[in-house]
Scaffold this motif. Structure first.
Motif, PDB file in Angstrom:
ATOM      1  N   ALA A   1       0.873  -1.180   0.000  1.00 39.30           N
ATOM      2  CA  ALA A   1       0.000   0.000   0.000  1.00 39.30           C
ATOM      3  C   ALA A   1       0.907   1.225   0.000  1.00 39.30           C
ATOM      4  CB  ALA A   1      -0.916   0.007   1.213  1.00 39.30           C
ATOM      5  N   GLU A   2       0.687   2.146  -0.942  1.00 41.15           N
ATOM      6  CA  GLU A   2       1.575   3.300  -1.106  1.00 41.15           C
ATOM      7  C   GLU A   2       1.262   4.446  -0.141  1.00 41.15           C
ATOM      8  OE1 GLU A   2      -0.394   2.302  -4.001  1.00 41.15           O
ATOM      9  OE2 GLU A   2       1.084   0.700  -4.135  1.00 41.15           O
ATOM     10  N   ASP A   3       0.078   4.433   0.454  1.00 39.01           N
ATOM     11  CA  ASP A   3      -0.236   5.481   1.429  1.00 39.01           C
ATOM     12  C   ASP A   3      -1.275   4.965   2.423  1.00 39.01           C
ATOM     13  OD1 ASP A   3      -2.991   6.090   0.573  1.00 39.01           O
ATOM     14  OD2 ASP A   3      -2.122   7.175  -1.113  1.00 39.01           O
ATOM     15  N   GLY A   4      -1.562   5.782   3.413  1.00 36.78           N
ATOM     16  CA  GLY A   4      -2.462   5.377   4.485  1.00 36.78           C
ATOM     17  C   GLY A   4      -3.886   5.122   4.041  1.00 36.78           C
ATOM     18  N   PHE A   5      -4.378   5.917   3.107  1.00 35.48           N
ATOM     19  CA  PHE A   5      -5.749   5.729   2.635  1.00 35.48           C
ATOM     20  C   PHE A   5      -5.915   4.374   1.953  1.00 35.48           C
ATOM     21  CE2 PHE A   5      -5.378  10.377   2.876  1.00 35.48           C
ATOM     22  CZ  PHE A   5      -6.465  10.646   3.702  1.00 35.48           C
ATOM     23  N   ILE A   6      -4.939   4.027   1.106  1.00 34.76           N
ATOM     24  CA  ILE A   6      -4.958   2.723   0.434  1.00 34.76           C
ATOM     25  C   ILE A   6      -4.876   1.602   1.473  1.00 34.76           C
ATOM     26  CG2 ILE A   6      -3.676   1.184  -1.120  1.00 34.76           C
ATOM     27  CD1 ILE A   6      -2.846   3.767  -2.665  1.00 34.76           C
ATOM     28  N   ALA A   7      -4.003   1.772   2.458  1.00 31.84           N
ATOM     29  CA  ALA A   7      -3.837   0.758   3.506  1.00 31.84           C
ATOM     30  C   ALA A   7      -5.131   0.526   4.267  1.00 31.84           C
ATOM     31  CB  ALA A   7      -2.732   1.190   4.468  1.00 31.84           C
ATOM     32  N   LEU A   8      -5.836   1.600   4.605  1.00 32.93           N
ATOM     33  CA  LEU A   8      -7.074   1.458   5.359  1.00 32.93           C
ATOM     34  C   LEU A   8      -8.162   0.762   4.538  1.00 32.93           C
ATOM     35  CD1 LEU A   8      -7.031   4.871   7.240  1.00 32.93           C
ATOM     36  CD2 LEU A   8      -6.568   2.596   8.197  1.00 32.93           C
ATOM     37  N   GLU A   9      -8.092   0.882   3.229  1.00 28.76           N
ATOM     38  CA  GLU A   9      -9.009   0.132   2.362  1.00 28.76           C
ATOM     39  C   GLU A   9      -8.614  -1.349   2.311  1.00 28.76           C
ATOM     40  OE1 GLU A   9     -11.946   1.039   0.917  1.00 28.76           O
ATOM     41  OE2 GLU A   9     -11.616   2.798   2.167  1.00 28.76           O
ATOM     42  N   LYS A  10      -7.304  -1.605   2.230  1.00 27.25           N
ATOM     43  CA  LYS A  10      -6.821  -2.991   2.124  1.00 27.25           C
ATOM     44  C   LYS A  10      -7.194  -3.813   3.360  1.00 27.25           C
ATOM     45  CE  LYS A  10      -3.963  -2.450  -1.595  1.00 27.25           C
ATOM     46  NZ  LYS A  10      -4.092  -3.125  -2.841  1.00 27.25           N
ATOM     47  N   VAL A  11      -7.149  -3.197   4.553  1.00 22.91           N
ATOM     48  CA  VAL A  11      -7.474  -3.966   5.767  1.00 22.91           C
ATOM     49  C   VAL A  11      -8.957  -4.304   5.843  1.00 22.91           C
ATOM     50  CG1 VAL A  11      -5.501  -3.167   7.118  1.00 22.91           C
ATOM     51  CG2 VAL A  11      -7.667  -1.929   7.266  1.00 22.91           C
ATOM     52  N   LYS A  12      -9.780  -3.621   5.061  1.00 27.01           N
ATOM     53  CA  LYS A  12     -11.207  -3.965   4.996  1.00 27.01           C
ATOM     54  C   LYS A  12     -11.443  -5.164   4.078  1.00 27.01           C
ATOM     55  CE  LYS A  12     -12.713   0.791   5.645  1.00 27.01           C
ATOM     56  NZ  LYS A  12     -13.255   1.969   4.955  1.00 27.01           N
ATOM     57  N   GLU A  13     -10.526  -5.370   3.125  1.00 28.73           N
ATOM     58  CA  GLU A  13     -10.678  -6.408   2.104  1.00 28.73           C
ATOM     59  C   GLU A  13     -10.061  -7.744   2.511  1.00 28.73           C
ATOM     60  OE1 GLU A  13      -8.609  -4.677  -1.195  1.00 28.73           O
ATOM     61  OE2 GLU A  13      -9.967  -2.966  -1.309  1.00 28.73           O
ATOM     62  N   LYS A  14      -9.106  -7.727   3.434  1.00 29.38           N
ATOM     63  CA  LYS A  14      -8.308  -8.917   3.712  1.00 29.38           C
ATOM     64  C   LYS A  14      -7.835  -8.889   5.157  1.00 29.38           C
ATOM     65  CE  LYS A  14      -4.390 -11.126   1.416  1.00 29.38           C
ATOM     66  NZ  LYS A  14      -3.437 -10.978   0.334  1.00 29.38           N
ATOM     67  N   GLU A  15      -7.601 -10.073   5.719  1.00 34.47           N
ATOM     68  CA  GLU A  15      -7.047 -10.154   7.071  1.00 34.47           C
ATOM     69  C   GLU A  15      -5.527 -10.234   6.991  1.00 34.47           C
ATOM     70  OE1 GLU A  15      -8.631 -12.988   9.801  1.00 34.47           O
ATOM     71  OE2 GLU A  15     -10.677 -12.674   9.077  1.00 34.47           O
ATOM     72  N   PHE A  16      -4.867  -9.497   7.885  1.00 34.03           N
ATOM     73  CA  PHE A  16      -3.403  -9.484   7.916  1.00 34.03           C
ATOM     74  C   PHE A  16      -2.906  -9.957   9.276  1.00 34.03           C
ATOM     75  CE2 PHE A  16      -4.518  -6.454   4.613  1.00 34.03           C
ATOM     76  CZ  PHE A  16      -3.696  -6.885   3.581  1.00 34.03           C
ATOM     77  N   ASP A  17      -1.753 -10.644   9.241  1.00 35.76           N
ATOM     78  CA  ASP A  17      -1.121 -11.126  10.460  1.00 35.76           C
ATOM     79  C   ASP A  17      -0.167 -10.086  11.046  1.00 35.76           C
ATOM     80  OD1 ASP A  17      -2.110 -13.966  10.416  1.00 35.76           O
ATOM     81  OD2 ASP A  17      -1.120 -13.867   8.459  1.00 35.76           O
ATOM     82  N   LEU A  18       0.280  -9.159  10.191  1.00 31.48           N
ATOM     83  CA  LEU A  18       1.259  -8.156  10.606  1.00 31.48           C
ATOM     84  C   LEU A  18       1.206  -6.990   9.629  1.00 31.48           C
ATOM     85  CD1 LEU A  18       3.748  -7.650  12.554  1.00 31.48           C
ATOM     86  CD2 LEU A  18       5.163  -8.645  10.754  1.00 31.48           C
ATOM     87  N   ILE A  19       1.442  -5.792  10.151  1.00 34.37           N
ATOM     88  CA  ILE A  19       1.513  -4.599   9.307  1.00 34.37           C
ATOM     89  C   ILE A  19       2.859  -3.923   9.545  1.00 34.37           C
ATOM     90  CG2 ILE A  19       0.555  -2.299   8.850  1.00 34.37           C
ATOM     91  CD1 ILE A  19      -2.195  -3.426   9.718  1.00 34.37           C
ATOM     92  N   LEU A  20       3.558  -3.611   8.449  1.00 31.30           N
ATOM     93  CA  LEU A  20       4.781  -2.805   8.511  1.00 31.30           C
ATOM     94  C   LEU A  20       4.391  -1.417   8.021  1.00 31.30           C
ATOM     95  CD1 LEU A  20       7.462  -5.252   7.073  1.00 31.30           C
ATOM     96  CD2 LEU A  20       6.777  -4.898   9.429  1.00 31.30           C
ATOM     97  N   LEU A  21       4.565  -0.427   8.870  1.00 29.62           N
ATOM     98  CA  LEU A  21       4.030   0.910   8.626  1.00 29.62           C
ATOM     99  C   LEU A  21       5.129   1.963   8.592  1.00 29.62           C
ATOM    100  CD1 LEU A  21       1.654   2.967   8.513  1.00 29.62           C
ATOM    101  CD2 LEU A  21       1.562   2.807  11.009  1.00 29.62           C
ATOM    102  N   ASP A  22       5.333   2.553   7.420  1.00 34.20           N
ATOM    103  CA  ASP A  22       6.250   3.690   7.300  1.00 34.20           C
ATOM    104  C   ASP A  22       5.611   4.855   8.055  1.00 34.20           C
ATOM    105  OD1 ASP A  22       8.184   5.515   6.510  1.00 34.20           O
ATOM    106  OD2 ASP A  22       7.395   5.736   4.480  1.00 34.20           O
TER     107      ASP A  22
END
Length: 123
Positions: A31-52
């Motif tokens: 995910a290139e930015d926070g807005f995209i990331a917040l959409e991705k977490v609605k679509e899929k479950e993640f075990d870990l997030i690496l956040l710039d």
């Protein structure tokens, strides 16, 4: 297989991080930015997030805050990634809700160990 979301705006850093994680056998979603990331977490479950932390449009601490406020994402472990490591930054990111802190440029040996450790301890 573990799913990892990488939120990073720098294409070179993103490519390196994704390549490393995929070479370790993880499934990676960029995910290139926070807005995209917040959409991705609605679509899929993640075990870990690496956040710039230094992101355009919405900084990493704002993304972290939104993740932690949402019942669906509040328990996903988040590791801060930043090139600007100042004294006290790690404590600030941990206090904000991150489980750890990785400074850039990434040390590939300790990076793999940290990722494995946090995936094992969070599951």
């Amino acid at each position: 297989m573990c799913n990892i979301l990488v939120i990073e705006d720098n294409p070179v850093n993103m490519e390196l991080t994704v390549d490393l994680l995929e070479s370790y056998g993880y499934e990676v979603t960029p995910a290139e930015d926070g807005f995209i990331a917040l959409e991705k977490v609605k679509e899929k479950e993640f075990d870990l997030i690496l956040l710039d932390i230094q992101l355009p449009k919405m900084d990493g601490l704002e993304v972290l805050s939104r993740l932690k406020e949402d019942e669906a994402t509040k328990d996903i472990p988040v590791i801060a990634l930043t090139a600007h490591s100042m004294r006290g930054d790690d404590e600030r990111f941990i206090a904000a809700g991150c489980i750890d802190y990785i400074s850039k440029p990434i040390d590939i040996h300790s990076f793999k160990e940290k990722i494995q450790y946090h995936l094992e301890t969070s599951n």
